[in-house]
Motif scaffolding. Sequence first.
Motif, PDB file in Angstrom:
ATOM      1  N   LEU A 151     -21.631  70.472  39.652  1.00 13.13           N
ATOM      2  CA  LEU A 151     -22.205  70.732  40.977  1.00 13.13           C
ATOM      3  C   LEU A 151     -21.242  71.544  41.843  1.00 13.13           C
ATOM      4  O   LEU A 151     -21.637  72.539  42.473  1.00 13.13           O
ATOM      5  N   ILE A 152     -19.980  71.129  41.866  1.00 16.82           N
ATOM      6  CA  ILE A 152     -18.995  71.854  42.669  1.00 16.82           C
ATOM      7  C   ILE A 152     -18.763  73.246  42.086  1.00 16.82           C
ATOM      8  O   ILE A 152     -18.679  74.240  42.817  1.00 16.82           O
ATOM      9  N   GLY A 153     -18.686  73.317  40.760  1.00 13.40           N
ATOM     10  CA  GLY A 153     -18.482  74.604  40.104  1.00 13.40           C
ATOM     11  C   GLY A 153     -19.616  75.572  40.375  1.00 13.40           C
ATOM     12  O   GLY A 153     -19.390  76.776  40.554  1.00 13.40           O
ATOM     13  N   THR A 154     -20.837  75.061  40.423  1.00 13.52           N
ATOM     14  CA  THR A 154     -21.996  75.917  40.704  1.00 13.52           C
ATOM     15  C   THR A 154     -21.884  76.536  42.092  1.00 13.52           C
ATOM     16  O   THR A 154     -22.201  77.720  42.293  1.00 13.52           O
ATOM     17  N   VAL A 155     -21.424  75.746  43.050  1.00 10.84           N
ATOM     18  CA  VAL A 155     -21.245  76.261  44.417  1.00 10.84           C
ATOM     19  C   VAL A 155     -20.239  77.407  44.425  1.00 10.84           C
ATOM     20  O   VAL A 155     -20.483  78.464  45.026  1.00 10.84           O
ATOM     21  N   PHE A 156     -19.112  77.221  43.741  1.00 10.70           N
ATOM     22  CA  PHE A 156     -18.093  78.274  43.691  1.00 10.70           C
ATOM     23  C   PHE A 156     -18.601  79.494  42.924  1.00 10.70           C
ATOM     24  O   PHE A 156     -18.296  80.636  43.283  1.00 10.70           O
ATOM     25  N   TYR A 157     -19.364  79.258  41.865  1.00  9.64           N
ATOM     26  CA  TYR A 157     -19.900  80.376  41.086  1.00  9.64           C
ATOM     27  C   TYR A 157     -20.878  81.195  41.928  1.00  9.64           C
ATOM     28  O   TYR A 157     -20.842  82.436  41.908  1.00  9.64           O
ATOM     29  N   LEU A 158     -21.735  80.516  42.671  1.00  8.92           N
ATOM     30  CA  LEU A 158     -22.683  81.213  43.538  1.00  8.92           C
ATOM     31  C   LEU A 158     -21.944  82.017  44.607  1.00  8.92           C
ATOM     32  O   LEU A 158     -22.343  83.141  44.942  1.00  8.92           O
ATOM     33  N   ARG A 159     -20.871  81.446  45.126  1.00  7.88           N
ATOM     34  CA  ARG A 159     -20.073  82.161  46.130  1.00  7.88           C
ATOM     35  C   ARG A 159     -19.478  83.436  45.534  1.00  7.88           C
ATOM     36  O   ARG A 159     -19.476  84.494  46.178  1.00  7.88           O
ATOM     37  N   THR A 160     -18.986  83.331  44.295  1.00  8.94           N
ATOM     38  CA  THR A 160     -18.412  84.505  43.640  1.00  8.94           C
ATOM     39  C   THR A 160     -19.466  85.582  43.419  1.00  8.94           C
ATOM     40  O   THR A 160     -19.203  86.778  43.596  1.00  8.94           O
TER      41      THR A 160
END
Length: 252
Positions: free
Chosen positions: A27-36
């Motif tokens: 879940l946290i990784g998805t947020v960072f991936y979307l930000r990238t």
Amino acid sequence: MALQEEFEKQGNWLFTYRSFLPIIILLIGTVFYLRTELYPETFFLEETPYEIYFERLCLFISLFGLVIRIYTVGHTSANTSGRNTTEQIADSINTTGIYSLVRHPLYLGNFFMWLGIALLCGNIWFVIIFCLFYWVYYERIMFAEEQFLRKKFGENYIEWSEKTPAFIPNLKFKNFVKPGLQFSWKKVLKKEKNGLAAVFLIFAFFDVIGELIERHTHFDYFLILVCIATFFLYLILKYLKKHTNILNESGR
């Protein structure tokens, strides 16, 4: 409560609920991936010809972790290394094979599996946070497991643990001891089907949402096809495990 008992109590609790850790990381990784993906200037390889090579490297790291798990599980007996969550279980100590190089190879494998996904998110701070969080989380679990093994096996466990590192493998292969059991593909297929399907599902998921955000359709069809194949393999193996004895093997 003494610190030792507190660590053990925390470790046993975290051991019971460790299956939720991947969900938190994802879940946290998805947020960072979307930000990238939304702000490609935050990652120096984003939208460059080298991006695909970086993604393949991340996948390789995750698969490397899976290979560690496969090798470990394939050479272990029943009621030792497993996915049990209710309580610590150990009918014997694994001291041969990869266990002659590192005491917690499954957690080492997990680390690489999730490190590849963390790197894929393209945010160095998330990678650092992941590494620190993983260490604190699993340090407690490893402590609790080792307390259990020390109490149950006494000097046999202490003797093995004194010459075998906990997490970073001893790469002096002169200390390697040949596995006591032959490799069992049946056990691997029964126990590690989840990990195989999850790795390709997550990478395919990130690829698809990344392309959709960028309004592109340059999907990685190879990755998507492998994802579909491993998903169907997972369903087949799950059915065989539940309704047949094909994957059962005495003592494994």
